[in-house]
Write a protein that holds these residues in place. Structure first.
Motif, short mmCIF file in Angstrom:
data_model
loop_
_atom_site.label_atom_id
_atom_site.label_comp_id
_atom_site.label_asym_id
_atom_site.label_seq_id
_atom_site.Cartn_x
_atom_site.Cartn_y
_atom_site.Cartn_z
N TRP A 212 6.07 -19.02 -2.86
CA TRP A 212 5.76 -17.73 -2.26
C TRP A 212 5.99 -17.81 -0.75
CZ3 TRP A 212 6.33 -14.26 -5.52
CH2 TRP A 212 5.79 -14.32 -6.81
N PHE A 213 6.58 -16.76 -0.21
CA PHE A 213 6.99 -16.73 1.19
C PHE A 213 6.05 -15.87 2.04
CE2 PHE A 213 9.77 -14.75 4.50
CZ PHE A 213 10.02 -15.90 5.23
N THR A 214 5.75 -14.69 1.55
CA THR A 214 4.88 -13.80 2.29
C THR A 214 4.26 -12.78 1.34
OG1 THR A 214 4.75 -12.39 4.28
CG2 THR A 214 6.63 -12.05 2.83
N ALA A 215 3.21 -12.12 1.82
CA ALA A 215 2.53 -11.09 1.03
C ALA A 215 1.96 -10.05 1.97
CB ALA A 215 1.42 -11.72 0.19
N ARG A 216 1.78 -8.85 1.41
CA ARG A 216 1.09 -7.80 2.17
C ARG A 216 0.06 -7.15 1.26
NH1 ARG A 216 2.71 -2.51 1.00
NH2 ARG A 216 4.57 -2.39 -0.32
N ALA A 217 -1.07 -6.84 1.84
CA ALA A 217 -2.13 -6.13 1.11
C ALA A 217 -2.57 -4.94 1.95
CB ALA A 217 -3.32 -7.06 0.85
N GLU A 218 -2.54 -3.77 1.35
CA GLU A 218 -3.03 -2.56 1.99
C GLU A 218 -4.15 -2.01 1.13
OE1 GLU A 218 0.41 -0.10 2.17
OE2 GLU A 218 1.38 -1.27 3.74
N TRP A 219 -5.36 -2.02 1.68
CA TRP A 219 -6.54 -1.56 0.92
C TRP A 219 -7.18 -0.45 1.73
CZ3 TRP A 219 -6.89 -5.28 -3.14
CH2 TRP A 219 -7.71 -4.87 -4.21
N LEU A 220 -6.87 0.78 1.35
CA LEU A 220 -7.25 1.94 2.15
C LEU A 220 -8.18 2.85 1.37
CD1 LEU A 220 -3.70 2.78 3.56
CD2 LEU A 220 -5.42 1.27 4.54
N GLY A 221 -9.40 2.99 1.84
CA GLY A 221 -10.36 3.89 1.25
C GLY A 221 -10.56 5.11 2.13
N SER A 222 -11.21 6.10 1.56
CA SER A 222 -11.55 7.31 2.34
C SER A 222 -13.03 7.60 2.17
CB SER A 222 -10.70 8.50 1.88
OG SER A 222 -10.86 8.72 0.49
N VAL A 223 -13.82 6.55 2.33
CA VAL A 223 -15.26 6.62 2.06
C VAL A 223 -15.96 7.66 2.93
CG1 VAL A 223 -17.41 5.31 2.21
CG2 VAL A 223 -15.39 4.27 1.16
N PHE A 224 -15.57 7.77 4.20
CA PHE A 224 -16.26 8.65 5.12
C PHE A 224 -15.56 10.00 5.29
CE2 PHE A 224 -16.94 4.26 6.86
CZ PHE A 224 -18.18 4.09 6.26
N LEU B 48 -6.62 -2.75 6.36
CA LEU B 48 -7.90 -2.46 5.71
C LEU B 48 -8.55 -1.26 6.37
CD1 LEU B 48 -9.15 -6.17 5.86
CD2 LEU B 48 -7.99 -5.08 3.93
N SER B 49 -9.06 -0.34 5.56
CA SER B 49 -9.68 0.85 6.14
C SER B 49 -10.59 1.52 5.13
CB SER B 49 -8.60 1.85 6.58
OG SER B 49 -9.19 2.99 7.18
N LEU B 50 -11.63 2.17 5.65
CA LEU B 50 -12.46 3.07 4.86
C LEU B 50 -12.31 4.52 5.31
CD1 LEU B 50 -15.84 1.09 4.58
CD2 LEU B 50 -13.95 1.17 2.95
N THR B 51 -11.44 4.74 6.29
CA THR B 51 -11.33 6.08 6.89
C THR B 51 -9.93 6.66 6.77
OG1 THR B 51 -10.99 4.99 9.03
CG2 THR B 51 -13.22 5.74 8.53
N ALA B 52 -9.16 6.22 5.78
CA ALA B 52 -7.84 6.80 5.57
C ALA B 52 -7.96 8.23 5.06
CB ALA B 52 -7.07 5.95 4.56
N PRO B 53 -7.00 9.09 5.36
CA PRO B 53 -7.01 10.43 4.75
C PRO B 53 -6.96 10.28 3.23
CG PRO B 53 -5.37 10.28 6.51
CD PRO B 53 -5.86 8.89 6.26
N PRO B 54 -7.70 11.10 2.50
CA PRO B 54 -7.73 10.96 1.04
C PRO B 54 -6.37 10.85 0.38
CG PRO B 54 -9.45 12.46 1.72
CD PRO B 54 -8.66 12.14 2.96
N PRO B 55 -5.33 11.62 0.80
CA PRO B 55 -4.03 11.46 0.14
C PRO B 55 -3.37 10.11 0.39
CG PRO B 55 -4.16 13.59 1.26
CD PRO B 55 -5.33 12.78 1.72
N ALA B 56 -3.82 9.38 1.42
CA ALA B 56 -3.24 8.09 1.75
C ALA B 56 -4.01 6.92 1.16
CB ALA B 56 -3.16 7.92 3.27
N ALA B 57 -5.14 7.20 0.52
CA ALA B 57 -5.99 6.12 0.03
C ALA B 57 -5.34 5.43 -1.17
CB ALA B 57 -7.35 6.67 -0.37
N GLY B 58 -5.71 4.15 -1.33
CA GLY B 58 -5.21 3.37 -2.46
C GLY B 58 -5.07 1.92 -2.08
#
Length: 297
Positions: free
Chosen positions: A139-151, A217-227
């Motif tokens: 494995w060479f590289t990885a990316r993780a995007e964890w975006l919530g819209s909790v607030f 990492l985020s808990l404040t992404a716009p709802p359409p961008a969450a995931g």
């Protein structure tokens, strides 16, 4: 196995109590919470008993599941371990390295088993994907995007004080690390940490096997961008985390299965308290680079 629940908030109500009461291998003995009336209501809904004294509950069970903020979870988990109770913990196990180390030491001294509930790690498709990728070299590289819209949505966790203080770094960061570490190996260095909009943070990690990873990492992404997206690239090509296969209740039942197996065999689970501590150490290093708590600016 006799088990008690510590906590009465949304996560205890949505996931823990249904999972514990519906698991055939568990005897759901009772609930303790910081608000006695909430413990009574939750216990009534699941046909069990509310305890006003946490030590009384610890004395009558073999294990506890914890659904509390990390700063409350850590000292109570130490107390439970010293009462010889096995531990089904929530992530993060602590938000300070000192509290995490105290928890691990208490579990080691008393010989109790522990499992930390990283939700994705106990979903069938995700667990299989992690095991498959961990067996692949190069494995060479990885990316993780964890975006919530909790607030920015009607999430039941929007009123959580610790999430507002600590933000996505500490709430969804553990999920991302629980998938990346078994695939890429331990983190050798937090190479960079930078803030984005509101509580959003970006991390660059160097792993012991030579790979690098990036986390958003985020808990404040716009709802359409969450995931959540996890992608790994290397000699074998490109692989992407599959969609979640179960909800939190079924995943938590599988975490309980893992705790039962650890108790029976004496073999630590990969997601035990020591792994939870390692996640805390990495996030604490990132928080230090960010200059303080990971919450909204």
């Amino acid at each position: 196995m006799r088990i008690g629940l510590l906590g009465t908030g949304p996560w205890a109500d949505m996931a823990h109590a249904p999972a514990l009461s519906g698991h055939p291998g568990l005897d759901f003995v009772g609930v303790w919470g910081r608000r006695a009336e909430a413990a009574e209501e939750l216990a009534d809904r699941h046909g069990t008993r509310a305890y006003e004294d946490v030590d009384a509950l610890l004395a009558e069970v073999d294990a506890v599941a914890v659904a509390l903020p990390p700063s409350v979870q850590a000292p109570l988990a130490v107390r439970a371990a010293r009462a010889r109770c096995h531990l089904l913990l929530d992530k993060p196990v602590a938000t300070s390295v000192e509290e995490g180390r105290a928890l691990v030491e208490a579990a080691r001294e008393t010989g109790v088993s522990s499992v930390v509930f990283f939700t994705a790690r106990f979903q069938t498709a995700t667990e299989a994907w992690v095991a498959e990728q961990a067996a692949v070299d190069g494995w060479f590289t990885a990316r993780a995007e964890w975006l919530g819209s909790v607030f920015t949505s009607d999430s039941p966790f929007g009123a959580s004080p610790w999430r507002r203080e600590k933000g996505g770094l500490w709430d969804v960061g553990p999920h991302a690390l629980s998938l990346l570490l078994p695939v890429l190996g331990d983190v050798m260095r937090v190479a960079a940490a930078a803030r984005g909009p509101q509580d959003t943070v970006h991390l660059v990690l160097e792993h012991v096997g030579g790979a690098s990873s990036t986390l958003t990492l985020s808990l404040t992404a716009p709802p359409p961008a969450a995931g959540a997206t996890v992608e790994v690239r290397g000699k074998a090509g490109i692989t992407v985390l599959p969609p979640a296969s179960e909800g939190a209740v079924e995943a938590l039942k599988r975490a309980a299965d893992a705790l039962l197996a650890a108790v029976e065999t004496g073999r630590p689970h990969p997601c035990d308290a020591a792994f939870g501590l390692r996640v805390t150490e990495i996030l604490a290093e990132a928080e230090g680079q960010l200059g303080g708590a990971g919450g909204r600016r």
